[in-house]
Motif scaffolding. Structure first.
Motif: not given
Lengths: 282, 282, 282, 282
Positions: D107-111, D113, D115, D182-183, D236
């Motif tokens: 999942n994307p998180s604060r730092y 992204e 997505d 993640r991407a 994360r």
């Protein structure tokens, strides 16, 4: 010299008294772009106010529409006499010799945050010879790294967004080219216009960069030959050249745009590899 | 009429051949701001090129410095004849009557993303009477919601950033005022300048809004009376008016700025509540 | 105790072998939310893998679909026994007493950049008494400042974006509430779920804040009573709780969602003014 | 097996009653990282609360300090038994086989992204074989495109910012590596820690990616061999692992960090080209 016929039809549903600034007419301040004939019809025949706006002298028509349907029909026949040159002779102008009128086009703007992309531009293009071919290389980079894909950007999308998301449309391609140029010390401005035989037919967005004492045309989308491009308006970026600015409320019901060659003019080049096309102010 | 003496001293360490665009001299294109005397000394005495740049005719000096220390010393005595009016008589100009030269100042720009703040501006200020007092209300809102705090913003900070983080310095306050004005259909431009008895002494940033056929001065920081403000340059936002643009490499070693009243002029108002101060182009 | 029937139907057109993570089933880890009966049917009857994911034990089903149409049908009957309390007795837990499991819910996340909104939150809510009513005040502020407007946000929209543009949908309202809470030292987490009689019927997004040793439900949209909310999943923000995560390619052809009361349960309150509704982990 | 001695000293000036969450102690939940001896001394000897926080079981100490100077001194001797493997045998785990506990790390998180970087990651790394070497290629890309430069980023800087500005420090390098992973469907998490002989000595930030059923260590800065990395905390992104979270007000007066080899252990590799180093949960 070659001739081109351009046409734009915009139909709006207006719900309340609304003022529209229309910027669809071909620019009148260019030596290489003569307007042989043009006609702007607004139906119903409401009062209008023709103005010249901004440092680029954009031809803007202001109309005040009441509730109802408003149709704007613009047609023109233009003679284009593009100034073509051989790329190898064109160099970047040193910052210390840039004419005053080009300096504002180095500043970052709403959609072209050149100040945020200095290292990026230097890393990718900083080591290249500072000439026309470097701007061509910028356009090639954009063409190969950004996917042309309608609907992936909005009126809020900036050149930094485009660089991250890797998609955009013509205006986004131009914004990114402008940002890279400015970051490298090359004045660059946005141009809205008509492009011959564009597929799909629509208004087009491209850019001009200042090199060797002239402004040269660049289109990183490679969707149209640069010697067939017709300027409507120019400015810092697309914020200065919307085809319509609406103050009030109007819904666009229909938009058709076309640009057709009337003569067998120069074939043109989609890329700037072999031919540099300059613009000249009248 | 009152007289003011302004002074700026900038000292740079230059490490390689570097071109500087200096924008520290008082503007010459304003009827209410007469330059009685001015002097710009550059040490060493390198060649310089005085230019007028942009639609606001900013007075810019270009110098090409070699390695070494470069000191720029500017002094001037100015006669200010601010045009003051009573706020109640000043209304917003309807979009359909705005003169062409004001229209670019409705467009969003690098630091003033007015297009992103339309609903915000309408929600906070949309229901107010469309007059001078609405712009005063915008300045009051900024003054009460944004904390003036040096070092909390950078050259990348935009009006949207300021609105979220709730801190900034004079340029940020001005950018936010400009964004709100544009979002409401009021042309607004950024001004860099000198401010009488500013504490701490420094260059200042404020803005002008176009109302009732004139440009009026506003300073949301309330740090200086608007009738004692001296314009250096004006533009879309601070991107158009840096006191120095550096192409090459130079480190700022020292910066001192001052602005002192020479006569007992109008006392001025820190807020715009009781007096509207207009500018006029020569 | 009251009973509610929830239903979700998702139909996808799958073009290539694609894995879907479905998070549509009611959470099983809550003492106040008993699943009396549930059924998840996937057509065609492809293999599936039921999992418990994340610190909130979300019930996720992974299915691997080949090309073709895939229909997901979920139905359940739930018994809700919401724990209601009187707001005045509920205080913020001091940072030094927060249990370890609540601490990650103070950290900023993809859509809830609480770290950027510290001053904003302190300026608007910092002076209030640190209790349940402060979170209610946050929800009221969101309700009165943000316009609920479908289609104005995307999957990229964060709480800062919402604060600037002043529009959003349920997930955006919740994200903003979470950001304000975290900025004030109140652990807050996002919840996806079903909401009784939601208009228009759809999945819903709301949030929980940790106060006085419990997690309390808040819905700044005021579109549904908090005692009729059914949790599907919970997490840092909506990034942790999509109803479907797709790895491959699938187009959503149809989505219908409903949640109907089966008994005459508590009427509920759209706002949190008179009743606090807590959740409890089994 | 090799031994390493780590040390961190933090001294704060506390102006008001302030709670600190300290995350400087070596992680206790790793099979390959045994804590032979450790000592955390807080001066003055205020009460403290040792906690295990989050799904990665970070060792956090909460202290409540009154006004005055607070010194935190942590020392430990660790036995590292890194699990090394040959890169060619390590493949990406297909999305349909990822264990539930790895899914939140997509999942994307604060730092991070992720997505926003899907197309970017696919364009640069999408065509590569889906194995360990692809993650090495991501690290190589970061190493060659991002300049390591202290002071160019802040606590607000995200992986997208880094990608545009092309500079950062260890945490930014790690965030970008995580986003790309993640991407591409590779679970990735942030790790704060100590790094043997780091120059300049400081805490370090790196990341772990999940491949072939294990988490593998990666450090795109290439500043330290991965088999000499000591984990403090994981999460994360850096939002989950600050060395100190301050609730109140405290100024950091001094920070010294060191990590020295006590035995002649494996020499290690700065890059991951020849050796893959895995972590294992106890």
């Amino acid at each position: 010299m070659h001739k081109i016929r351009v046409n734009a039809n915009l139909t709006y549903e207006v719900n309340q008294p609304t003022t529209l600034l229309l910027n669809v007419a071909a620019a009148k301040n260019l030596a290489h772009q003569a307007v042989d004939w043009e006609n702007l019809t607004i139906t119903p025949d409401i009062s209008r106010d023709d103005m010249v706006v901004g440092s680029e002298k954009n031809s803007i028509t202001r109309v005040c529409a009441g509730p109802g349907t408003v149709e704007i029909e613009y047609s023109a026949i233009l003679s284009l006499s593009p100034i073509t040159e051989s790329p190898p002779s064109i160099d970047q102008t040193d910052f210390k010799f840039l004419p005053p009128e080009t300096l504002p086009y180095l500043n970052p703007s709403r959609y072209c945050e050149a100040d945020k992309l200095t290292r990026f531009a230097m890393a990718e293009f900083g080591a290249m010879v500072q000439n026309f071919e470097r701007v061509t290389a910028i356009c090639d980079w954009i063409y190969s790294h950004i996917e042309y894909c309608g609907g992936t950007t909005t009126s809020l999308t900036t050149s930094c967004d485009v660089l991250l998301q890797r998609t955009g449309v013509c205006r986004d391609f131009a914004h990114l080219g402008i940002s890279f140029c400015r970051a490298l010390g090359i004045p660059a401005r946005y141009v809205s216009g008509y492009a011959r035989d564009l597929e799909p037919a629509d208004f087009h967005g491209f850019f001009e960069a200042y090199l060797s004492g002239r402004w040269y045309l660049f289109d990183p989308t490679r969707m149209a030959p640069t010697d067939g491009l017709v300027r409507i308006g120019a400015g810092r970026d697309a914020a200065d050249t919307p085809f319509a600015t609406i103050w009030g409320h109007a819904s666009l019901l229909k938009k058709t745009v076309s640009a057709k060659a009337l003569t067998e003019g120069p074939l043109g080049q989609n890329a700037n590899d072999e031919q540099a096309v300059a613009v000249s102010t009248a």
